[in-house]
Design a protein around this motif. Structure first.
Motif, PDB file in Angstrom:
ATOM      1  N   LEU A   9     -50.574  25.788  26.409  1.00  0.00           N
ATOM      2  CA  LEU A   9     -49.218  25.348  26.749  1.00  0.00           C
ATOM      3  C   LEU A   9     -48.483  26.528  27.369  1.00  0.00           C
ATOM      4  N   SER A  10     -48.029  26.345  28.616  1.00  0.00           N
ATOM      5  CA  SER A  10     -47.345  27.410  29.350  1.00  0.00           C
ATOM      6  C   SER A  10     -45.857  27.122  29.393  1.00  0.00           C
ATOM      7  N   LEU A  11     -45.054  28.081  28.876  1.00  0.00           N
ATOM      8  CA  LEU A  11     -43.591  27.999  28.888  1.00  0.00           C
ATOM      9  C   LEU A  11     -43.073  29.255  29.579  1.00  0.00           C
ATOM     10  N   PRO A  12     -42.907  29.222  30.908  1.00  0.00           N
ATOM     11  CA  PRO A  12     -42.658  30.452  31.670  1.00  0.00           C
ATOM     12  C   PRO A  12     -41.209  30.924  31.698  1.00  0.00           C
ATOM     13  N   GLN A  13     -40.250  30.123  31.236  1.00  0.00           N
ATOM     14  CA  GLN A  13     -38.844  30.495  31.362  1.00  0.00           C
ATOM     15  C   GLN A  13     -38.145  30.371  30.016  1.00  0.00           C
ATOM     16  N   ARG A  14     -37.105  31.197  29.840  1.00  0.00           N
ATOM     17  CA  ARG A  14     -36.322  31.136  28.608  1.00  0.00           C
ATOM     18  C   ARG A  14     -35.167  30.155  28.822  1.00  0.00           C
ATOM     19  N   THR A  15     -35.420  28.902  28.519  1.00  0.00           N
ATOM     20  CA  THR A  15     -34.418  27.841  28.651  1.00  0.00           C
ATOM     21  C   THR A  15     -34.421  27.010  27.372  1.00  0.00           C
ATOM     22  N   ASN A  16     -33.497  26.111  27.271  1.00  0.00           N
ATOM     23  CA  ASN A  16     -33.432  25.234  26.094  1.00  0.00           C
ATOM     24  C   ASN A  16     -34.021  23.850  26.373  1.00  0.00           C
ATOM     25  N   TYR A  17     -34.766  23.707  27.490  1.00  0.00           N
ATOM     26  CA  TYR A  17     -35.335  22.394  27.795  1.00  0.00           C
ATOM     27  C   TYR A  17     -36.844  22.434  28.042  1.00  0.00           C
ATOM     28  N   LEU A  18     -37.473  23.618  27.964  1.00  0.00           N
ATOM     29  CA  LEU A  18     -38.927  23.696  28.088  1.00  0.00           C
ATOM     30  C   LEU A  18     -39.519  23.843  26.688  1.00  0.00           C
ATOM     31  N   TYR A  19     -40.379  22.903  26.297  1.00  0.00           N
ATOM     32  CA  TYR A  19     -40.991  22.985  24.968  1.00  0.00           C
ATOM     33  C   TYR A  19     -42.134  21.989  24.867  1.00  0.00           C
ATOM     34  N   GLY A  20     -42.907  22.141  23.825  1.00  0.00           N
ATOM     35  CA  GLY A  20     -43.946  21.177  23.485  1.00  0.00           C
ATOM     36  C   GLY A  20     -43.653  20.562  22.126  1.00  0.00           C
ATOM     37  N   ARG A  21     -44.183  19.398  21.907  1.00  0.00           N
ATOM     38  CA  ARG A  21     -43.943  18.693  20.641  1.00  0.00           C
ATOM     39  C   ARG A  21     -45.259  18.140  20.123  1.00  0.00           C
ATOM     40  N   ILE A  22     -45.549  18.439  18.845  1.00  0.00           N
ATOM     41  CA  ILE A  22     -46.736  17.893  18.193  1.00  0.00           C
ATOM     42  C   ILE A  22     -46.419  16.467  17.745  1.00  0.00           C
ATOM     43  N   THR A  23     -47.275  15.547  18.132  1.00  0.00           N
ATOM     44  CA  THR A  23     -47.005  14.142  17.819  1.00  0.00           C
ATOM     45  C   THR A  23     -47.220  13.821  16.340  1.00  0.00           C
ATOM     46  N   LYS A  24     -47.957  14.638  15.642  1.00  0.00           N
ATOM     47  CA  LYS A  24     -48.184  14.406  14.217  1.00  0.00           C
ATOM     48  C   LYS A  24     -47.177  15.189  13.387  1.00  0.00           C
TER      49      LYS A  24
END
Length: 438
Positions: free
Chosen positions: A233-248
Protein backbone atom coordinates in the motif's frame (compact mmCIF):
# COMPACT_ATOMS: atom_id res chain seq x y z
CA UNK A 1 -82.45 63.17 -57.44
CA UNK A 2 -83.15 65.98 -59.91
CA UNK A 3 -80.26 64.88 -62.09
CA UNK A 4 -81.58 61.34 -62.19
CA UNK A 5 -85.08 62.45 -63.24
CA UNK A 6 -83.60 64.62 -65.95
CA UNK A 7 -81.57 61.74 -67.34
CA UNK A 8 -84.60 59.45 -67.44
CA UNK A 9 -86.61 62.05 -69.31
CA UNK A 10 -83.83 62.44 -71.86
CA UNK A 11 -83.63 58.66 -72.35
CA UNK A 12 -87.36 58.42 -72.92
CA UNK A 13 -87.34 61.33 -75.36
CA UNK A 14 -84.66 59.81 -77.54
CA UNK A 15 -85.74 56.21 -77.68
CA UNK A 16 -89.48 56.40 -77.47
CA UNK A 17 -90.05 56.89 -81.15
CA UNK A 18 -87.87 53.99 -82.24
CA UNK A 19 -89.28 51.55 -79.76
CA UNK A 20 -92.84 52.37 -80.49
CA UNK A 21 -92.40 52.29 -84.23
CA UNK A 22 -90.24 49.09 -83.90
CA UNK A 23 -87.69 50.36 -86.44
CA UNK A 24 -84.79 48.10 -87.44
CA UNK A 25 -81.55 48.31 -85.42
CA UNK A 26 -79.04 50.44 -87.34
CA UNK A 27 -76.04 49.22 -85.28
CA UNK A 28 -75.63 52.52 -83.39
CA UNK A 29 -75.55 52.89 -79.59
CA UNK A 30 -76.44 55.99 -77.58
CA UNK A 31 -75.30 57.16 -74.14
CA UNK A 32 -77.39 59.65 -72.22
CA UNK A 33 -75.88 62.03 -69.73
CA UNK A 34 -77.62 63.60 -66.75
CA UNK A 35 -77.87 67.40 -66.96
CA UNK A 36 -79.33 69.88 -64.49
CA UNK A 37 -82.83 71.23 -65.02
CA UNK A 38 -81.51 74.69 -65.68
CA UNK A 39 -79.02 73.48 -68.29
CA UNK A 40 -79.25 72.92 -72.00
CA UNK A 41 -82.27 70.82 -72.94
CA UNK A 42 -80.44 69.21 -75.83
CA UNK A 43 -79.17 65.70 -75.11
CA UNK A 44 -75.67 65.14 -76.51
CA UNK A 45 -75.23 61.76 -78.05
CA UNK A 46 -71.98 59.78 -78.09
CA UNK A 47 -71.78 57.04 -80.63
CA UNK A 48 -70.15 53.70 -79.78
CA UNK A 49 -68.15 51.89 -82.40
CA UNK A 50 -70.04 49.42 -84.40
CA UNK A 51 -69.84 45.87 -83.10
CA UNK A 52 -70.54 42.66 -84.84
CA UNK A 53 -73.04 40.59 -82.84
CA UNK A 54 -71.38 37.31 -83.81
CA UNK A 55 -67.87 38.49 -82.81
CA UNK A 56 -69.13 39.83 -79.48
CA UNK A 57 -70.71 36.51 -78.61
CA UNK A 58 -67.52 34.59 -79.52
CA UNK A 59 -65.38 36.89 -77.36
CA UNK A 60 -67.72 36.45 -74.38
CA UNK A 61 -67.61 32.67 -74.85
CA UNK A 62 -63.78 32.64 -74.85
CA UNK A 63 -63.66 34.77 -71.71
CA UNK A 64 -66.04 32.39 -69.91
CA UNK A 65 -63.95 29.38 -70.95
CA UNK A 66 -60.75 31.02 -69.67
CA UNK A 67 -62.39 31.83 -66.35
CA UNK A 68 -63.69 28.27 -66.03
CA UNK A 69 -60.24 26.81 -66.80
CA UNK A 70 -58.65 29.12 -64.25
CA UNK A 71 -61.17 28.11 -61.59
CA UNK A 72 -60.54 24.39 -62.28
CA UNK A 73 -56.79 24.94 -61.97
CA UNK A 74 -57.28 26.77 -58.68
CA UNK A 75 -59.48 23.93 -57.36
CA UNK A 76 -56.85 21.35 -58.33
CA UNK A 77 -54.11 23.40 -56.63
CA UNK A 78 -56.23 23.76 -53.48
CA UNK A 79 -56.84 19.99 -53.42
CA UNK A 80 -53.11 19.33 -53.71
CA UNK A 81 -52.35 21.79 -50.89
CA UNK A 82 -54.97 20.19 -48.64
CA UNK A 83 -53.48 16.76 -49.35
CA UNK A 84 -50.01 18.06 -48.55
CA UNK A 85 -51.23 19.58 -45.27
CA UNK A 86 -52.88 16.30 -44.26
CA UNK A 87 -49.74 14.34 -45.16
CA UNK A 88 -47.51 16.68 -43.14
CA UNK A 89 -49.92 16.58 -40.18
CA UNK A 90 -49.76 12.77 -40.20
CA UNK A 91 -45.97 12.78 -40.42
CA UNK A 92 -45.67 15.24 -37.54
CA UNK A 93 -47.94 13.06 -35.39
CA UNK A 94 -45.84 9.98 -36.18
CA UNK A 95 -42.63 11.90 -35.54
CA UNK A 96 -43.92 13.13 -32.17
CA UNK A 97 -44.93 9.62 -31.11
CA UNK A 98 -41.55 8.22 -32.26
CA UNK A 99 -39.70 10.87 -30.24
CA UNK A 100 -41.76 10.06 -27.13
CA UNK A 101 -41.02 6.34 -27.42
CA UNK A 102 -37.29 6.74 -28.16
CA UNK A 103 -35.09 6.23 -25.06
CA UNK A 104 -31.41 5.73 -24.28
CA UNK A 105 -30.10 2.35 -23.28
CA UNK A 106 -27.59 1.74 -20.44
CA UNK A 107 -24.54 2.30 -22.64
CA UNK A 108 -25.65 5.81 -23.48
CA UNK A 109 -26.73 5.01 -27.08
CA UNK A 110 -30.12 4.85 -28.79
CA UNK A 111 -32.31 1.96 -27.68
CA UNK A 112 -32.20 -0.80 -30.24
CA UNK A 113 -35.47 -2.34 -29.14
CA UNK A 114 -37.51 0.52 -30.59
CA UNK A 115 -38.38 0.47 -34.28
CA UNK A 116 -38.57 3.64 -36.35
CA UNK A 117 -42.32 4.10 -36.78
CA UNK A 118 -42.00 7.00 -39.22
CA UNK A 119 -41.48 5.61 -42.64
CA UNK A 120 -39.30 8.29 -44.17
CA UNK A 121 -37.75 9.93 -41.07
CA UNK A 122 -34.22 8.56 -40.38
CA UNK A 123 -33.06 7.62 -36.92
CA UNK A 124 -29.94 9.80 -37.08
CA UNK A 125 -30.63 13.27 -35.52
CA UNK A 126 -28.46 15.07 -38.12
CA UNK A 127 -30.23 13.41 -41.05
CA UNK A 128 -33.63 14.05 -39.43
CA UNK A 129 -32.85 17.75 -39.05
CA UNK A 130 -31.74 17.99 -42.70
CA UNK A 131 -34.91 16.26 -43.95
CA UNK A 132 -37.13 18.50 -41.82
CA UNK A 133 -35.32 21.54 -43.22
CA UNK A 134 -35.89 20.28 -46.78
CA UNK A 135 -39.57 19.69 -46.01
CA UNK A 136 -39.93 23.21 -44.63
CA UNK A 137 -38.23 24.67 -47.73
CA UNK A 138 -40.57 22.64 -49.94
CA UNK A 139 -43.59 24.09 -48.12
CA UNK A 140 -42.26 27.59 -48.61
CA UNK A 141 -41.71 26.93 -52.34
CA UNK A 142 -45.26 25.62 -52.67
CA UNK A 143 -46.60 28.68 -50.90
CA UNK A 144 -44.67 30.97 -53.24
CA UNK A 145 -45.98 29.00 -56.24
CA UNK A 146 -49.50 29.38 -54.86
CA UNK A 147 -49.05 33.13 -54.48
CA UNK A 148 -47.74 33.39 -58.06
CA UNK A 149 -50.76 31.46 -59.32
CA UNK A 150 -53.00 33.84 -57.41
CA UNK A 151 -51.32 36.81 -59.03
CA UNK A 152 -51.79 35.28 -62.47
CA UNK A 153 -55.40 34.57 -61.62
CA UNK A 154 -55.91 38.19 -60.55
CA UNK A 155 -54.37 39.40 -63.79
CA UNK A 156 -56.64 37.14 -65.85
CA UNK A 157 -59.71 38.28 -63.94
CA UNK A 158 -60.16 35.27 -61.59
CA UNK A 159 -60.02 35.87 -57.84
CA UNK A 160 -58.43 33.36 -55.40
CA UNK A 161 -60.54 32.84 -52.26
CA UNK A 162 -58.93 34.97 -49.53
CA UNK A 163 -60.38 32.86 -46.70
CA UNK A 164 -58.77 29.68 -48.04
CA UNK A 165 -55.47 31.47 -48.52
CA UNK A 166 -55.56 32.74 -44.92
CA UNK A 167 -56.33 29.21 -43.73
CA UNK A 168 -53.39 27.81 -45.67
CA UNK A 169 -51.12 30.53 -44.30
CA UNK A 170 -52.26 29.75 -40.76
CA UNK A 171 -51.76 26.00 -41.15
CA UNK A 172 -48.35 26.45 -42.74
CA UNK A 173 -47.36 28.78 -39.91
CA UNK A 174 -48.41 26.18 -37.34
CA UNK A 175 -46.49 23.48 -39.21
CA UNK A 176 -43.41 25.68 -39.31
CA UNK A 177 -43.60 26.22 -35.52
CA UNK A 178 -43.97 22.49 -34.94
CA UNK A 179 -41.00 21.76 -37.21
CA UNK A 180 -38.86 24.32 -35.40
CA UNK A 181 -39.86 22.82 -32.04
CA UNK A 182 -39.00 19.37 -33.35
CA UNK A 183 -35.61 20.61 -34.57
CA UNK A 184 -34.88 22.09 -31.12
CA UNK A 185 -35.82 18.79 -29.46
CA UNK A 186 -33.55 16.84 -31.79
CA UNK A 187 -30.71 19.28 -31.15
CA UNK A 188 -31.13 18.76 -27.38
CA UNK A 189 -31.14 14.98 -27.84
CA UNK A 190 -28.02 15.28 -29.99
CA UNK A 191 -26.28 17.27 -27.25
CA UNK A 192 -27.28 14.70 -24.59
CA UNK A 193 -26.02 11.89 -26.81
CA UNK A 194 -22.73 13.73 -27.30
CA UNK A 195 -22.29 14.20 -23.53
CA UNK A 196 -23.10 10.54 -22.83
CA UNK A 197 -20.63 9.48 -25.52
CA UNK A 198 -17.91 11.65 -24.00
CA UNK A 199 -18.51 10.20 -20.51
CA UNK A 200 -18.45 6.66 -21.88
CA UNK A 201 -15.23 7.43 -23.77
CA UNK A 202 -13.57 8.75 -20.58
CA UNK A 203 -14.66 5.67 -18.65
CA UNK A 204 -13.33 3.41 -21.40
CA UNK A 205 -10.01 5.25 -21.47
CA UNK A 206 -9.70 4.96 -17.69
CA UNK A 207 -10.36 1.21 -17.84
CA UNK A 208 -7.84 0.78 -20.65
CA UNK A 209 -5.22 2.74 -18.72
CA UNK A 210 -5.76 0.52 -15.69
CA UNK A 211 -5.40 -2.57 -17.87
CA UNK A 212 -2.21 -1.23 -19.45
CA UNK A 213 -0.78 -0.48 -16.01
CA UNK A 214 -1.64 -3.96 -14.81
CA UNK A 215 -0.07 -5.53 -17.92
CA UNK A 216 3.10 -3.52 -17.35
CA UNK A 217 3.23 -4.71 -13.75
CA UNK A 218 2.81 -8.32 -14.87
CA UNK A 219 5.52 -7.91 -17.49
CA UNK A 220 7.90 -6.44 -14.93
CA UNK A 221 7.22 -9.45 -12.69
CA UNK A 222 8.55 -11.72 -15.42
CA UNK A 223 5.31 -13.67 -15.69
CA UNK A 224 5.98 -15.62 -12.49
CA UNK A 225 3.19 -16.46 -10.09
CA UNK A 226 2.62 -13.65 -7.58
CA UNK A 227 1.23 -14.76 -4.19
CA UNK A 228 -1.84 -12.84 -3.01
CA UNK A 229 0.13 -11.23 -0.16
CA UNK A 230 2.80 -9.82 -2.49
CA UNK A 231 1.48 -6.27 -2.76
CA UNK A 232 2.08 -3.02 -0.93
CA UNK A 233 0.00 0.00 0.00
CA UNK A 234 1.57 3.26 -1.19
CA UNK A 235 0.63 6.52 0.59
CA UNK A 236 2.93 9.15 -0.95
CA UNK A 237 1.49 12.36 0.55
CA UNK A 238 0.72 13.66 4.03
CA UNK A 239 -3.01 14.36 3.68
CA UNK A 240 -6.14 13.44 5.58
CA UNK A 241 -7.77 11.63 2.65
CA UNK A 242 -5.18 9.00 1.60
CA UNK A 243 -5.52 5.76 3.57
CA UNK A 244 -6.28 2.07 3.48
CA UNK A 245 -8.98 0.22 5.36
CA UNK A 246 -9.02 -3.41 6.47
CA UNK A 247 -12.41 -4.90 5.68
CA UNK A 248 -12.26 -7.27 8.64
CA UNK A 249 -12.59 -6.30 12.29
CA UNK A 250 -11.02 -7.76 15.45
CA UNK A 251 -12.66 -10.09 17.94
CA UNK A 252 -12.30 -9.64 21.68
CA UNK A 253 -8.66 -10.44 22.45
CA UNK A 254 -6.55 -10.81 25.58
CA UNK A 255 -3.28 -10.89 23.63
CA UNK A 256 -2.13 -10.04 20.13
CA UNK A 257 0.88 -9.71 17.85
CA UNK A 258 0.98 -7.07 15.10
CA UNK A 259 3.61 -7.45 12.34
CA UNK A 260 4.24 -5.47 9.14
CA UNK A 261 6.79 -4.41 6.58
CA UNK A 262 7.22 -0.62 6.62
CA UNK A 263 9.20 1.88 4.53
CA UNK A 264 9.29 5.63 5.13
CA UNK A 265 11.58 8.61 5.01
CA UNK A 266 9.07 11.19 6.24
CA UNK A 267 10.19 13.89 8.61
CA UNK A 268 9.36 14.88 11.22
CA UNK A 269 7.75 11.58 12.18
CA UNK A 270 6.41 8.86 9.94
CA UNK A 271 2.83 9.42 11.13
CA UNK A 272 0.30 6.69 11.93
CA UNK A 273 0.80 3.43 10.04
CA UNK A 274 -1.85 1.55 12.07
CA UNK A 275 -4.93 2.48 14.14
CA UNK A 276 -7.85 0.47 15.52
CA UNK A 277 -10.87 2.29 16.95
CA UNK A 278 -14.01 1.00 18.61
CA UNK A 279 -17.18 2.79 19.70
CA UNK A 280 -16.33 4.82 22.78
CA UNK A 281 -12.55 4.49 22.27
CA UNK A 282 -10.96 5.68 19.00
CA UNK A 283 -7.46 4.81 20.31
CA UNK A 284 -7.99 1.15 21.18
CA UNK A 285 -4.74 0.18 19.37
CA UNK A 286 -2.56 2.85 17.71
CA UNK A 287 0.98 2.81 16.35
CA UNK A 288 2.17 6.39 15.79
CA UNK A 289 5.26 8.56 15.43
CA UNK A 290 4.63 12.29 15.29
CA UNK A 291 7.03 15.20 15.49
CA UNK A 292 10.41 14.29 16.94
CA UNK A 293 8.94 11.82 19.42
CA UNK A 294 9.77 8.09 19.21
CA UNK A 295 7.28 5.56 17.92
CA UNK A 296 4.50 5.05 20.46
CA UNK A 297 2.09 2.18 21.08
CA UNK A 298 -1.32 3.17 22.44
CA UNK A 299 -3.72 0.63 23.93
CA UNK A 300 -6.96 1.97 25.36
CA UNK A 301 -5.31 5.40 25.26
CA UNK A 302 -2.40 4.19 27.45
CA UNK A 303 1.04 4.92 25.97
CA UNK A 304 4.33 3.05 25.71
CA UNK A 305 7.33 4.38 23.79
CA UNK A 306 9.02 1.84 21.51
CA UNK A 307 12.76 1.81 20.67
CA UNK A 308 12.20 1.49 16.92
CA UNK A 309 13.83 3.58 14.18
CA UNK A 310 12.47 3.23 10.63
CA UNK A 311 12.86 6.70 9.07
CA UNK A 312 15.74 5.85 6.74
CA UNK A 313 13.73 5.22 3.56
CA UNK A 314 14.46 1.45 3.60
CA UNK A 315 12.24 -1.56 4.26
CA UNK A 316 12.02 -2.77 7.87
CA UNK A 317 10.09 -5.62 9.42
CA UNK A 318 8.56 -4.72 12.79
CA UNK A 319 6.45 -6.71 15.26
CA UNK A 320 4.71 -5.60 18.47
CA UNK A 321 3.23 -8.15 20.88
CA UNK A 322 1.05 -7.46 23.92
CA UNK A 323 -0.87 -9.40 26.56
CA UNK A 324 -3.47 -8.21 29.03
CA UNK A 325 -1.67 -10.03 31.83
CA UNK A 326 0.26 -7.24 33.55
CA UNK A 327 0.13 -5.29 30.29
CA UNK A 328 3.39 -6.82 29.03
CA UNK A 329 4.67 -5.79 25.59
CA UNK A 330 7.65 -6.51 23.30
CA UNK A 331 8.98 -4.70 20.22
CA UNK A 332 10.96 -6.31 17.35
CA UNK A 333 12.72 -4.70 14.36
CA UNK A 334 14.20 -6.79 11.53
CA UNK A 335 13.88 -9.95 13.66
CA UNK A 336 15.62 -8.57 16.77
CA UNK A 337 13.85 -7.70 20.03
CA UNK A 338 14.76 -4.10 20.80
CA UNK A 339 12.51 -3.40 23.75
CA UNK A 340 10.00 -4.75 26.28
CA UNK A 341 7.85 -3.42 29.11
CA UNK A 342 4.72 -3.92 31.18
CA UNK A 343 1.79 -2.14 32.82
CA UNK A 344 0.42 -1.07 29.44
CA UNK A 345 -3.41 -1.22 29.81
CA UNK A 346 -3.05 -4.19 32.14
CA UNK A 347 -6.03 -6.53 32.34
CA UNK A 348 -7.85 -4.62 29.60
CA UNK A 349 -9.30 -6.85 26.87
CA UNK A 350 -9.18 -5.57 23.29
CA UNK A 351 -12.76 -4.69 22.37
CA UNK A 352 -14.33 -6.22 19.25
CA UNK A 353 -16.24 -4.73 16.31
CA UNK A 354 -13.99 -1.77 15.55
CA UNK A 355 -12.42 -0.30 12.40
CA UNK A 356 -8.82 -0.82 11.24
CA UNK A 357 -7.30 2.12 9.32
CA UNK A 358 -3.87 2.09 7.67
CA UNK A 359 -2.19 5.47 7.35
CA UNK A 360 -4.46 7.66 9.51
CA UNK A 361 -5.15 8.22 13.23
CA UNK A 362 -8.85 8.08 14.11
CA UNK A 363 -10.39 10.79 16.27
CA UNK A 364 -13.74 9.08 15.85
CA UNK A 365 -14.31 5.54 14.68
CA UNK A 366 -13.44 5.38 10.99
CA UNK A 367 -12.91 9.10 10.46
CA UNK A 368 -12.00 12.67 11.46
CA UNK A 369 -8.43 12.28 10.34
CA UNK A 370 -5.65 14.82 10.99
CA UNK A 371 -3.23 15.40 8.12
CA UNK A 372 -0.44 16.14 10.61
CA UNK A 373 -0.68 12.55 11.92
CA UNK A 374 -0.96 10.86 8.50
CA UNK A 375 1.54 8.18 7.49
CA UNK A 376 3.80 8.81 4.48
CA UNK A 377 5.46 5.80 2.92
CA UNK A 378 4.66 2.19 2.04
CA UNK A 379 3.14 -0.69 4.04
CA UNK A 380 2.90 -4.41 3.32
CA UNK A 381 2.04 -7.76 4.93
CA UNK A 382 0.14 -6.27 7.89
CA UNK A 383 -0.91 -9.37 9.88
CA UNK A 384 -2.51 -9.80 13.32
CA UNK A 385 -2.59 -12.89 15.54
CA UNK A 386 -4.60 -13.38 18.74
CA UNK A 387 -1.52 -14.63 20.62
CA UNK A 388 2.06 -13.64 21.36
CA UNK A 389 4.33 -15.03 18.65
CA UNK A 390 7.55 -16.75 19.56
CA UNK A 391 10.81 -14.95 18.74
CA UNK A 392 11.79 -17.64 16.25
CA UNK A 393 8.55 -17.14 14.33
CA UNK A 394 9.16 -13.42 14.12
CA UNK A 395 12.77 -13.91 13.06
CA UNK A 396 11.87 -16.38 10.29
CA UNK A 397 9.50 -13.84 8.74
CA UNK A 398 12.00 -11.00 9.08
CA UNK A 399 14.84 -12.88 7.31
CA UNK A 400 12.54 -14.23 4.54
CA UNK A 401 12.78 -17.83 5.73
CA UNK A 402 9.00 -18.21 5.94
CA UNK A 403 5.77 -16.25 5.72
CA UNK A 404 2.99 -16.85 8.26
CA UNK A 405 -0.32 -15.07 7.67
CA UNK A 406 -2.26 -13.74 10.65
CA UNK A 407 -5.03 -15.93 12.03
CA UNK A 408 -7.18 -12.85 12.86
CA UNK A 409 -6.26 -10.46 10.04
CA UNK A 410 -4.24 -11.63 7.04
CA UNK A 411 -2.71 -9.46 4.32
CA UNK A 412 -4.80 -10.08 1.19
CA UNK A 413 -5.72 -7.69 -1.59
CA UNK A 414 -9.39 -8.53 -1.06
CA UNK A 415 -9.10 -7.48 2.60
CA UNK A 416 -7.64 -4.02 1.88
CA UNK A 417 -9.60 -1.07 0.49
CA UNK A 418 -7.78 2.02 -0.77
CA UNK A 419 -9.18 5.55 -0.48
CA UNK A 420 -8.00 8.83 -1.96
CA UNK A 421 -6.58 9.80 -5.33
CA UNK A 422 -2.87 9.05 -5.11
CA UNK A 423 -3.09 5.97 -2.87
CA UNK A 424 -2.29 2.74 -4.72
CA UNK A 425 -1.82 -0.98 -4.36
CA UNK A 426 1.40 -1.91 -6.10
CA UNK A 427 3.45 -5.10 -6.54
CA UNK A 428 5.78 -5.78 -3.63
CA UNK A 429 9.48 -6.30 -4.07
CA UNK A 430 10.68 -9.83 -3.37
CA UNK A 431 11.56 -10.48 0.24
CA UNK A 432 15.35 -10.68 -0.30
CA UNK A 433 15.32 -7.17 -1.79
CA UNK A 434 13.65 -5.83 1.37
CA UNK A 435 16.33 -7.05 3.74
CA UNK A 436 18.38 -4.28 5.43
CA UNK A 437 21.67 -5.55 3.98
CA UNK A 438 20.30 -6.05 0.46
Amino acid sequence: MFSLLSGMLCFCALGCGQLTNRQADDGKRYICRAIPLTGDASCPVTLLPELNAGGQEEELRNTVMQLRETILQQKETISKQIGTINELTTKLSLCASATTDRKYDKGGTWGKDKQNTMGDVPGDPNETIDNLGKTMQGLKDRLENLEQQQMRANISGASFPSELRDLLQQRLGELEKQLLKKVSTLEAEKSMLSNATAAYRLKTESTLNALVERINELEKGGGDFIPPEQFKLSLPQRTNYLYGRITKSLPEMYAFTLCMWIKSSASPGIGTPFSYGVPGQANEIVLIEWGNNPIELLINDKVAQLPLEVRDGRWHHICISWTTRDGQWEAYQDGEKLGAGDNLAAWHPIKPGGVIILGQEQDVVGGRFDAGQAFVGELSQVNIWDRVLKPVEIQSMANCTSYVPGNVVSWLASNVEVFGRGAFKRPLEICQERLPNA
